[in-house]
Enzyme design. Structure first.
Site, short mmCIF file in Angstrom:
data_model
loop_
_atom_site.label_atom_id
_atom_site.label_comp_id
_atom_site.label_asym_id
_atom_site.label_seq_id
_atom_site.Cartn_x
_atom_site.Cartn_y
_atom_site.Cartn_z
N LYS A 189 34.94 12.32 1.69
CA LYS A 189 35.20 11.86 0.31
C LYS A 189 35.11 13.03 -0.68
O LYS A 189 36.00 13.20 -1.51
CB LYS A 189 34.17 10.77 -0.10
CG LYS A 189 34.15 9.56 0.83
CD LYS A 189 33.14 8.52 0.40
CE LYS A 189 31.69 8.95 0.45
NZ LYS A 189 31.18 9.21 1.82
N ARG A 243 28.83 1.35 -3.83
CA ARG A 243 28.29 1.30 -2.47
C ARG A 243 27.65 -0.04 -2.15
O ARG A 243 27.11 -0.21 -1.06
CB ARG A 243 27.20 2.36 -2.34
CG ARG A 243 27.68 3.67 -1.79
CD ARG A 243 26.51 4.61 -1.97
NE ARG A 243 26.38 5.51 -0.89
CZ ARG A 243 26.75 6.78 -0.94
NH1 ARG A 243 27.30 7.27 -2.02
NH2 ARG A 243 26.55 7.57 0.09
N ARG A 269 27.60 20.72 8.05
CA ARG A 269 27.96 20.87 6.64
C ARG A 269 27.01 21.81 5.90
O ARG A 269 25.80 21.82 6.13
CB ARG A 269 27.95 19.52 5.94
CG ARG A 269 28.16 19.66 4.42
CD ARG A 269 28.48 18.39 3.75
NE ARG A 269 27.42 17.41 3.86
CZ ARG A 269 27.52 16.19 3.36
NH1 ARG A 269 28.63 15.82 2.76
NH2 ARG A 269 26.52 15.34 3.50
N ARG A 276 21.86 20.31 3.19
CA ARG A 276 21.24 19.20 2.45
C ARG A 276 20.09 18.58 3.23
O ARG A 276 20.16 18.45 4.45
CB ARG A 276 22.31 18.12 2.18
CG ARG A 276 22.99 18.29 0.85
CD ARG A 276 24.18 17.40 0.67
NE ARG A 276 23.98 15.99 0.93
CZ ARG A 276 24.91 15.06 0.71
NH1 ARG A 276 26.08 15.42 0.21
NH2 ARG A 276 24.67 13.80 0.98
N ARG A 317 21.50 6.92 7.26
CA ARG A 317 22.62 6.76 6.32
C ARG A 317 23.76 5.96 6.95
O ARG A 317 24.39 5.14 6.29
CB ARG A 317 23.12 8.13 5.87
CG ARG A 317 22.17 8.78 4.87
CD ARG A 317 22.37 10.26 4.80
NE ARG A 317 23.63 10.65 4.22
CZ ARG A 317 24.20 11.85 4.41
NH1 ARG A 317 23.61 12.74 5.18
NH2 ARG A 317 25.34 12.14 3.83
P1 AP5 Z 1 32.32 15.70 2.79
O1 AP5 Z 1 33.61 15.83 2.05
O2 AP5 Z 1 31.13 16.36 2.24
O3 AP5 Z 1 32.01 14.15 3.13
P2 AP5 Z 1 31.52 12.97 2.21
O4 AP5 Z 1 32.24 11.75 2.63
O5 AP5 Z 1 31.59 13.35 0.75
O6 AP5 Z 1 30.02 12.88 2.73
P3 AP5 Z 1 28.64 12.72 1.97
O7 AP5 Z 1 27.58 12.94 3.00
O8 AP5 Z 1 28.55 13.59 0.75
O9 AP5 Z 1 28.69 11.26 1.58
P4 AP5 Z 1 27.55 10.39 1.32
O10 AP5 Z 1 28.30 9.21 0.85
O11 AP5 Z 1 26.57 10.16 2.39
O12 AP5 Z 1 26.67 11.24 0.29
P5 AP5 Z 1 26.55 11.22 -1.29
O13 AP5 Z 1 26.41 12.61 -1.72
O14 AP5 Z 1 27.59 10.35 -1.91
O15 AP5 Z 1 32.60 16.20 4.30
C1 AP5 Z 1 31.55 16.25 5.25
C2 AP5 Z 1 31.70 17.51 6.10
O16 AP5 Z 1 32.88 17.38 6.91
C3 AP5 Z 1 31.87 18.81 5.31
O17 AP5 Z 1 31.22 19.82 5.99
C4 AP5 Z 1 33.40 19.04 5.30
O18 AP5 Z 1 33.72 20.43 5.20
C5 AP5 Z 1 33.79 18.46 6.66
N1 AP5 Z 1 35.13 17.88 6.66
C6 AP5 Z 1 35.75 17.20 5.66
N2 AP5 Z 1 36.98 16.81 6.03
C7 AP5 Z 1 37.14 17.24 7.32
C8 AP5 Z 1 38.20 17.15 8.27
N3 AP5 Z 1 39.34 16.53 7.97
N4 AP5 Z 1 38.01 17.69 9.50
C9 AP5 Z 1 36.83 18.32 9.82
N5 AP5 Z 1 35.80 18.46 8.95
C10 AP5 Z 1 35.95 17.92 7.72
O19 AP5 Z 1 25.15 10.43 -1.46
C11 AP5 Z 1 23.93 11.01 -1.07
C12 AP5 Z 1 22.81 10.03 -1.36
O20 AP5 Z 1 22.77 9.74 -2.78
C13 AP5 Z 1 22.94 8.67 -0.69
O21 AP5 Z 1 22.44 8.66 0.63
C14 AP5 Z 1 22.10 7.80 -1.65
O22 AP5 Z 1 20.72 7.99 -1.43
C15 AP5 Z 1 22.44 8.37 -3.02
N6 AP5 Z 1 23.62 7.72 -3.63
C16 AP5 Z 1 24.81 8.30 -3.96
N7 AP5 Z 1 25.64 7.40 -4.50
C17 AP5 Z 1 24.97 6.22 -4.51
C18 AP5 Z 1 25.33 4.90 -4.90
N8 AP5 Z 1 26.54 4.63 -5.40
N9 AP5 Z 1 24.41 3.92 -4.75
C19 AP5 Z 1 23.17 4.17 -4.26
N10 AP5 Z 1 22.78 5.41 -3.84
C20 AP5 Z 1 23.68 6.42 -3.97
#
Ligand code: AP5
Length: 212
Positions: free
Chosen positions: A13, A87, A126, A159, A170
């Site tokens: 994402k 979410r 990552r 992270r 997660r």
């Molecule tokens: P990346 O693009 O970083 O993936 P992502 O989907 O953004 O993953 P996140 O881990 O950031 O999502 P998340 O939803 O768990 O975390 P968030 O920060 O929102 O890609 C991942 C890796 O793969 C990278 O290394 C990239 O280079 C690689 N990659 C990408 N595309 C690729 C491809 N095509 N092929 C190969 N490799 C590839 O949330 C973190 C925490 O915050 C949550 O756990 C929660 O505690 C809190 N939080 C955030 N939002 C909310 C909410 N709305 N409600 C409640 N809690 C929340």
């Protein structure tokens, strides 16, 4: 462009939102990045959110809804790309209400589909920039200079929620609390499912096709 990028942790994402925002001018709104910034600055929100984030649990709805509304209010005519929000169904309902008030309705929800083995591989390798949020991967998207962000030169970090136990939690939280949101958008007729395995550029092309 007014879309939600949806999908499990590690689906790509953040990577795709960053590309879409760069090319379309739409605002990239990541609740995860906003929360990490609050944690780093030790604000009241950050202190509350940290314990949830470290374990891979969801931060309470009222906290993230307030963050998302605030960011959405400052987006311009180019629109927004929501990354990691909503979410829960309660967040999706609050989002609809906020967007109606702002007169900026959603055009599509793009669901990035990736299997669990690939998600674990992506999250374990990552590295992210703590300053601008740009994501990297040790194999599939290595920075030009080892350990440094291509965009701003800051030292990259692993992270705290990208450790094995937090990753497992997660994925479980996603399946129990977040995946029901897909049904909410399917009923509205705006859900677009995208196979999100392959090169980052190919997936970008699929998203553009799905939202145009
Ligand atoms: P990346 O693009 O970083 O993936 P992502 O989907 O953004 O993953 P996140 O881990 O950031 O999502 P998340 O939803 O768990 O975390 P968030 O920060 O929102 O890609 C991942 C890796 O793969 C990278 O290394 C990239 O280079 C690689 N990659 C990408 N595309 C690729 C491809 N095509 N092929 C190969 N490799 C590839 O949330 C973190 C925490 O915050 C949550 O756990 C929660 O505690 C809190 N939080 C955030 N939002 C909310 C909410 N709305 N409600 C409640 N809690 C929340």
């Amino acid at each position: 462009m007014r879309i939600v990028l949806f999908g499990p942790p590690g689906a790509g994402k953040g990577t795709q939102a960053s590309l879409l925002s760069e090319k379309s001018g739409a605002g990239h709104i990541s609740t995860g990045d906003a929360l990490r910034e609050a944690v780093a600055n030790q604000t009241e929100v950050g202190l509350k959110a940290k314990s949830y984030m470290d374990k891979g649990e969801l931060v309470p709805d009222e906290v993230v809804i307030a963050i998302a509304k605030d960011k959405l209010a400052s987006t311009g005519d180019a629109g927004y790309i929501l990354d990691g929000f909503p979410r829960t169904v309660a967040q999706a309902e609050a989002l609809d209400k906020a967007l109606e008030e702002l007169g900026k309705p959603l055009e599509a929800v793009v669901n990035l589909q990736v299997d669990d083995d690939e998600l674990v591989r992506r999250l374990s390798g990552r590295r992210v920039c703590p300053n601008c949020g740009e994501p990297y991967h040790l194999e599939s998207k290595a920075p030009k200079v080892e350990g440094k962000c291509d965009v701003c030169g800051t030292d990259l970090v692993h992270r705290s929620d990208d450790q094995p136990e937090a990753i497992r939690n997660r994925l479980k939280v996603y399946s129990e609390k977040t995946s029901p949101v897909l049904g909410y958008y399917e009923n509205r007729g705006i859900l677009r499912n995208i196979p999100a395995v392959g090169s980052i550029q190919d997936i970008y092309g699929r998203i553009i096709q799905a939202v145009s």
